[in-house]
Design an enzyme around this catalytic site. Structure first.
Site, PDB file in Angstrom:
ATOM      1  N   SER A 143       0.862  -1.177   0.000  1.00  0.00           N
ATOM      2  CA  SER A 143       0.000   0.000   0.000  1.00  0.00           C
ATOM      3  C   SER A 143       0.904   1.233   0.000  1.00  0.00           C
ATOM      4  CB  SER A 143      -0.879  -0.037   1.258  1.00  0.00           C
ATOM      5  OG  SER A 143      -1.609   1.158   1.412  1.00  0.00           O
ATOM      6  N   LYS A 169      -1.188  -1.069  -4.437  1.00  0.00           N
ATOM      7  CA  LYS A 169      -2.353  -0.246  -4.073  1.00  0.00           C
ATOM      8  C   LYS A 169      -1.840   1.162  -3.839  1.00  0.00           C
ATOM      9  CE  LYS A 169      -4.763   0.263   0.414  1.00  0.00           C
ATOM     10  NZ  LYS A 169      -5.438  -0.486   1.504  1.00  0.00           N
ATOM     11  N   LYS A 171      -2.900   5.134  -2.526  1.00  0.00           N
ATOM     12  CA  LYS A 171      -3.886   5.967  -1.834  1.00  0.00           C
ATOM     13  C   LYS A 171      -4.266   7.108  -2.763  1.00  0.00           C
ATOM     14  CE  LYS A 171      -3.973   3.921   2.226  1.00  0.00           C
ATOM     15  NZ  LYS A 171      -5.212   3.475   2.888  1.00  0.00           N
ATOM     16  N   GLU A 221     -11.222   0.901  -3.257  1.00  0.00           N
ATOM     17  CA  GLU A 221     -11.486   0.682  -1.834  1.00  0.00           C
ATOM     18  C   GLU A 221     -12.080   1.923  -1.180  1.00  0.00           C
ATOM     19  OE1 GLU A 221      -7.954  -0.860   0.033  1.00  0.00           O
ATOM     20  OE2 GLU A 221      -8.743  -0.627   2.069  1.00  0.00           O
ATOM     21  N   ASP A 246     -13.891  -1.208   3.266  1.00  0.00           N
ATOM     22  CA  ASP A 246     -12.962  -1.344   4.396  1.00  0.00           C
ATOM     23  C   ASP A 246     -13.671  -0.742   5.610  1.00  0.00           C
ATOM     24  OD1 ASP A 246     -10.986  -0.855   6.331  1.00  0.00           O
ATOM     25  OD2 ASP A 246      -9.491  -0.061   4.971  1.00  0.00           O
ATOM     26  N   LYS A 270      -9.929  -6.695   8.273  1.00  0.00           N
ATOM     27  CA  LYS A 270      -8.892  -6.340   9.250  1.00  0.00           C
ATOM     28  C   LYS A 270      -9.450  -6.781  10.604  1.00  0.00           C
ATOM     29  CE  LYS A 270      -7.446  -2.058   6.922  1.00  0.00           C
ATOM     30  NZ  LYS A 270      -7.508  -0.573   6.976  1.00  0.00           N
ATOM     31  N   GLY A 298      -4.296  -3.988   6.166  1.00  0.00           N
ATOM     32  CA  GLY A 298      -3.196  -3.770   7.108  1.00  0.00           C
ATOM     33  C   GLY A 298      -3.384  -2.476   7.862  1.00  0.00           C
TER      34      GLY A 298
HETATM   35  O1  OSB Z   1      -7.181   2.066   4.662  1.00  0.00           O
HETATM   36  O2  OSB Z   1      -6.150   0.252   4.407  1.00  0.00           O
HETATM   37  C1  OSB Z   1      -6.235   1.353   4.936  1.00  0.00           C
HETATM   38  C2  OSB Z   1      -3.138   2.028   7.096  1.00  0.00           C
HETATM   39  C3  OSB Z   1      -3.706   2.693   8.154  1.00  0.00           C
HETATM   40  C4  OSB Z   1      -5.061   2.934   8.140  1.00  0.00           C
HETATM   41  C5  OSB Z   1      -5.852   2.520   7.063  1.00  0.00           C
HETATM   42  C6  OSB Z   1      -5.281   1.846   5.996  1.00  0.00           C
HETATM   43  C7  OSB Z   1      -3.887   1.636   6.000  1.00  0.00           C
HETATM   44  C8  OSB Z   1      -3.169   0.994   4.906  1.00  0.00           C
HETATM   45  C9  OSB Z   1      -1.845   0.371   5.268  1.00  0.00           C
HETATM   46  O3  OSB Z   1      -3.511   1.039   3.741  1.00  0.00           O
HETATM   47  C10 OSB Z   1      -1.665  -0.996   4.767  1.00  0.00           C
HETATM   48  C11 OSB Z   1      -0.465  -1.683   5.390  1.00  0.00           C
HETATM   49  O4  OSB Z   1      -0.492  -1.987   6.613  1.00  0.00           O
HETATM   50  O5  OSB Z   1       0.497  -1.942   4.675  1.00  0.00           O
HETATM   51 MG    MG Z   2      -8.410   0.937   3.342  1.00  0.00          MG
END
Ligand code: OSB
Ligand code: MG
Length: 375
Positions: A143, A169, A171, A221, A246, A270, A298
């Site tokens: 990510s 992925k 953001k 997502e 999520d 999660k 994650g």
């Molecule tokens: O939205 O998936 C998410 C990390 C903190 C809070 C929300 C998210 C995330 C990540 C990190 O995308 C993913 C990772 O742990 O590698």
């Molecule tokens: Mg997410």
């Protein structure tokens, strides 16, 4: 007496540690920038065996309403007193004692993870085995936080692809979306690519998501409200790309609602968000029965949380690569040994030793601990 009865779980002692781990690089999402992780590490001792769990809270309620302070309070004043000093036939009976506590899923999941680990350790089986895992290695992705420019994003993507990650992925947020997707697709027409908005958009932005249909994304997502299920159904109707929820999914009930309304075609699981491994498995099973793929999300966990995530992700319906990256993608030094690595073909090996299957580096843990409390 059977082996099962012999292995009653007695909760002798619980320890909470507020830890602070510096990230190797800042992680920017539509929610803000994180430069370090503050989580709570939970240790449970049961008749000489030790179990570890990670409570994936953050200092402030941006991703979730929970924080380090609320989880500490709820663990200390509600959840720990309900189990301490008691004996349980299995983890699920321990969970029953705190089922009266509403919400506070990350607090519950942290303790539940430690109970599963201590129980697996006592039984001398791996956590993966105890949870019903069927795979010895899982496909993993990375990510990537938002970047200043498309050039720096392409550099990040290239670095991680070289390290073996089989799925990227990124953001996104308004103004930092289609340009980035376009730039990555030009350079890498065929990689598995998905985006995560962390609720940065509204239905008024539907055209942006319709445009994403042209880029062969695996999924989009959480584009809309963090507590929405209905509007995601309206958006999903107009898209060919699957929406993945999520933030909106806190329970198997939420998953059922979202699948019934066709709000999404994929679910990110999660354990922290849904209240633990047991609820995660219920969601996994519901999705499996309906032919809906899930993947493991994650929360920038340390090796303790990552080990649990990997065990859960070894269940059969985790068919899409998880946000379970190598220890060094997050931290200079992890708090477990061996550290987690990704293979050149994008896989992570599921530990086979008892419990979480990795050794907690107690000195390293002490070095990152800012506060400890024993019960
Ligand atoms: O939205 O998936 C998410 C990390 C903190 C809070 C929300 C998210 C995330 C990540 C990190 O995308 C993913 C990772 O742990 O590698
Ligand atoms: Mg997410």
């Amino acid at each position: 007496m059977t082996v099962e009865e012999d292995l009653l779980l007695l909760i002798d002692r619980i320890e909470l540690r507020h830890v602070q781990l510096e990230l190797v690089r800042p992680f920017e999402t539509s929610l803000g920038v994180e430069t370090h992780e503050e989580h709570i590490i939970v240790r449970v001792d049961s008749e000489g065996a030790t179990g570890w769990g990670e409570c994936v809270v953050e200092p402030l309620p941006a991703y979730s309403p929970e924080t380090v302070a609320t989880a500490w309070h709820v663990l200390t004043d509600a959840i720990i007193p309900s189990v301490l000093g008691k004996r349980f036939p299995s983890v699920s009976e321990a969970l029953d004692t705190w089922s009266w506590v509403r919400g506070h899923h990350m607090a519950k999941a942290g303790l539940e993870a430690a109970l599963w680990d201590v129980h697996a350790t006592q039984k001398q089986v791996s956590l993966s085995n105890l949870l019903g895992g069927t795979r010895t290695a899982v496909d993993v992705g990375v990510s990537i936080g938002m970047q200043e420019s498309t050039e720096s994003m392409l550099a990040e993507v290239s670095t991680y692809l070289q390290q073996g990650y089989g799925r990227i992925k990124i953001k996104i947020a308004p103004g930092k979306d289609l340009r980035y997707i376009e730039a990555i697709r030009q350079e890498y027409p065929d990689i598995a690519l998905q985006v995560d908005a962390n609720s940065a958009y509204t239905l008024a932005d539907a055209d942006i998501f319709k445009a994403m249909d042209n880029y062969g994304l695996m999924l989009i997502e959480q584009p809309l409200g963090y507590d929405d299920i209905y509007e995601h159904a309206l958006l999903q109707r107009d898209l060919t790309t699957p929406i993945c929820l999520d933030e909106s999914i806190h329970s198997v009930g939420d998953a059922h609602t979202a699948l019934t309304l066709e709000s999404c075609r994929v679910i990110n699981i999660k354990p922290g968000r849904v209240g633990g491994f047991s609820e995660s498995i219920k969601i996994h099973d519901l999705c499996a029965a309906q032919g809906v793929p899930v993947w493991h999300g994650g929360m920038l966990e340390s090796g303790i949380g990552r080990a649990g995530n990997l065990a859960l992700a070894s269940l059969p319906n985790f068919t899409l690569p998880g946000d379970i990256s190598a220890s060094r993608r997050y931290f200079t030094q992890d708090i477990v040994d061996p550290e987690f690595i990704v293979s050149p073909d994008g896989k992570m090996t599921v530990p086979t030793g008892p419990g979480i299957g990795v050794h907690v580096l107690e000195e390293r843990l002490a070095a990152v601990t800012v506060h400890t409390e024993e019960f």
